[in-house]
Design a protein around this motif. Structure first.
Motif, mmCIF file in Angstrom:
data_model
loop_
_atom_site.group_PDB
_atom_site.id
_atom_site.type_symbol
_atom_site.label_atom_id
_atom_site.label_comp_id
_atom_site.label_asym_id
_atom_site.label_seq_id
_atom_site.Cartn_x
_atom_site.Cartn_y
_atom_site.Cartn_z
ATOM 1 N N THR A 1 -23.719 1.755 -57.978
ATOM 2 C CA THR A 1 -22.586 1.450 -58.863
ATOM 3 C C THR A 1 -21.349 1.015 -58.092
ATOM 4 N N ASN A 2 -21.241 1.340 -56.833
ATOM 5 C CA ASN A 2 -20.055 1.005 -56.064
ATOM 6 C C ASN A 2 -20.373 0.470 -54.680
ATOM 7 N N TYR A 3 -20.699 1.390 -53.768
ATOM 8 C CA TYR A 3 -20.884 1.028 -52.373
ATOM 9 C C TYR A 3 -22.235 1.507 -51.864
ATOM 10 N N THR B 1 -29.232 -2.475 -58.968
ATOM 11 C CA THR B 1 -28.699 -1.882 -60.197
ATOM 12 C C THR B 1 -28.428 -0.387 -60.044
ATOM 13 N N LYS C 1 -19.729 -2.800 -50.411
ATOM 14 C CA LYS C 1 -19.809 -3.280 -51.797
ATOM 15 C C LYS C 1 -20.831 -4.419 -51.906
ATOM 16 N N LYS C 2 -20.750 -5.367 -50.998
ATOM 17 C CA LYS C 2 -21.669 -6.509 -51.015
ATOM 18 C C LYS C 2 -23.123 -6.041 -50.845
ATOM 19 N N SER C 3 -23.347 -5.025 -50.022
ATOM 20 C CA SER C 3 -24.700 -4.500 -49.810
ATOM 21 C C SER C 3 -25.269 -3.867 -51.074
ATOM 22 N N ARG D 1 -15.699 -3.958 -48.198
ATOM 23 C CA ARG D 1 -16.256 -5.235 -48.632
ATOM 24 C C ARG D 1 -17.751 -5.325 -48.246
ATOM 25 N N GLU E 1 -24.347 -4.738 -54.290
ATOM 26 C CA GLU E 1 -24.313 -5.630 -55.461
ATOM 27 C C GLU E 1 -25.678 -6.013 -56.020
ATOM 28 N N PRO E 2 -26.662 -6.339 -55.189
ATOM 29 C CA PRO E 2 -27.947 -6.768 -55.769
ATOM 30 C C PRO E 2 -28.755 -5.625 -56.395
#
Length: 182
Positions: free
Chosen positions: A117-119, A114, A107-109, A104, A111-112
Motif C-alpha cells: 500500500t505504500n513502500y 497490489t 514507493k516505486k518498488s 521514492r 507500485e506494481p
C-alpha cells in the motif's frame, strides 16, 4: 515463487538472506541497524526464532536460523513487515539526507504490487536453504562471518559489531546466539 526457495522442514536449520530493494545501502545509518537488532531480539523472545549466526551488511542480512515453533516463514514475513514500517517512520525522526530518494525508491518498488500500500523496503523472498551437511554449515558460517572482511569493513570477522562472529570467539555479541558445534 519457486518451490526450491521455501521452508519445507519445520525443524530445519536454514541459511537465509534478506535484501533491501535495489541493494540500497540502507544500513549505513546506525539507527536503521538498531531497528534490525531490536526486531531480531523481539522475534527471539516472542516468536521462537533461534539465531545461530548472523551478519548485517549495508544492504542485506544473512542468518542461520531455526524456530522453536517451526514457522520460520511467518517469523521472517512479520520481521520484514515490521522493520519496513519502523525504518520508514525512523526517517522522519532522524536527519536522513537520502530521505526523499529512499522513499521514492521504496514507493516505486511497491507500485506494481497490489499487496503493497505504500513502500516496499525488502526484496521478496529470503532464498532459504536448508543446512543438511556439516560441510554446507561450515561454508555458510564462514561466508556470513567473513562478509565484513571481504567488504573491507574490518580486518577480522570478530571485530564487526553487527555479526555473530564475536560470539563464536567467546565475546558476547548484540544478540543471543545458539552456537553451532562445528
Amino acid at each position: 515463487m519457486s518451490e526450491k526457495y521455501k521452508f519445507h522442514n519445520p525443524e530445519g536449520l536454514y541459511f537465509v538472506t534478506s535484501t533491501i530493494v535495489h541493494w540500497i545501502d540502507l544500513f549505513s545509518r546506525n539507527e536503521f541497524k538498531h531497528i534490525i537488532v531490536e526486531s531480531l531480539k523481539y522475534c527471539q523472545k516472542e516468536k521462537g526464532l533461534t539465531i545461530h549466526a548472523w551478519c548485517l551488511m549495508s544492504s542485506h542480512l544473512h542468518m542461520i536460523i531455526s524456530a522453536k515453533n517451526g514457522d520460520l516463514a511467518s517469523i521472517i514475513r512479520d520481521f520484514k513487515k515490521h522493520t519496513s514500517k519502523r525504518i520508514i517512520k525512523e526517517m522522519d525522526l532522524i536527519n536522513e539526507s537520502r530521505k526523499e530518494w529512499l522513499l521514492r525508491a521504496f514507493k516505486k518498488s511497491g507500485e506494481p504490487l497490489t499487496r503493497i500500500t505504500n513502500y516496499k523496503v525488502w526484496q521478496d523472498g529470503n532464498q532459504p536453504k536448508e543446512i543438511l551437511t556439516n560441510q554446507f554449515l561450515d561454508q555458510k558460517l564462514d561466508y556470513i562471518h567473513h562478509n565484513p572482511v571481504e567488504n573491507e569493513i574490518v580486518d577480522e570477522p570478530e571485530h564487526y559489531l553487527y555479526s555473530s562472529a564475536r560470539d563464536y570467539t567467546g565475546v558476547k555479541g548484540l544478540l543471543n546466539i545458539e552456537l553451532l558445534v562445528r
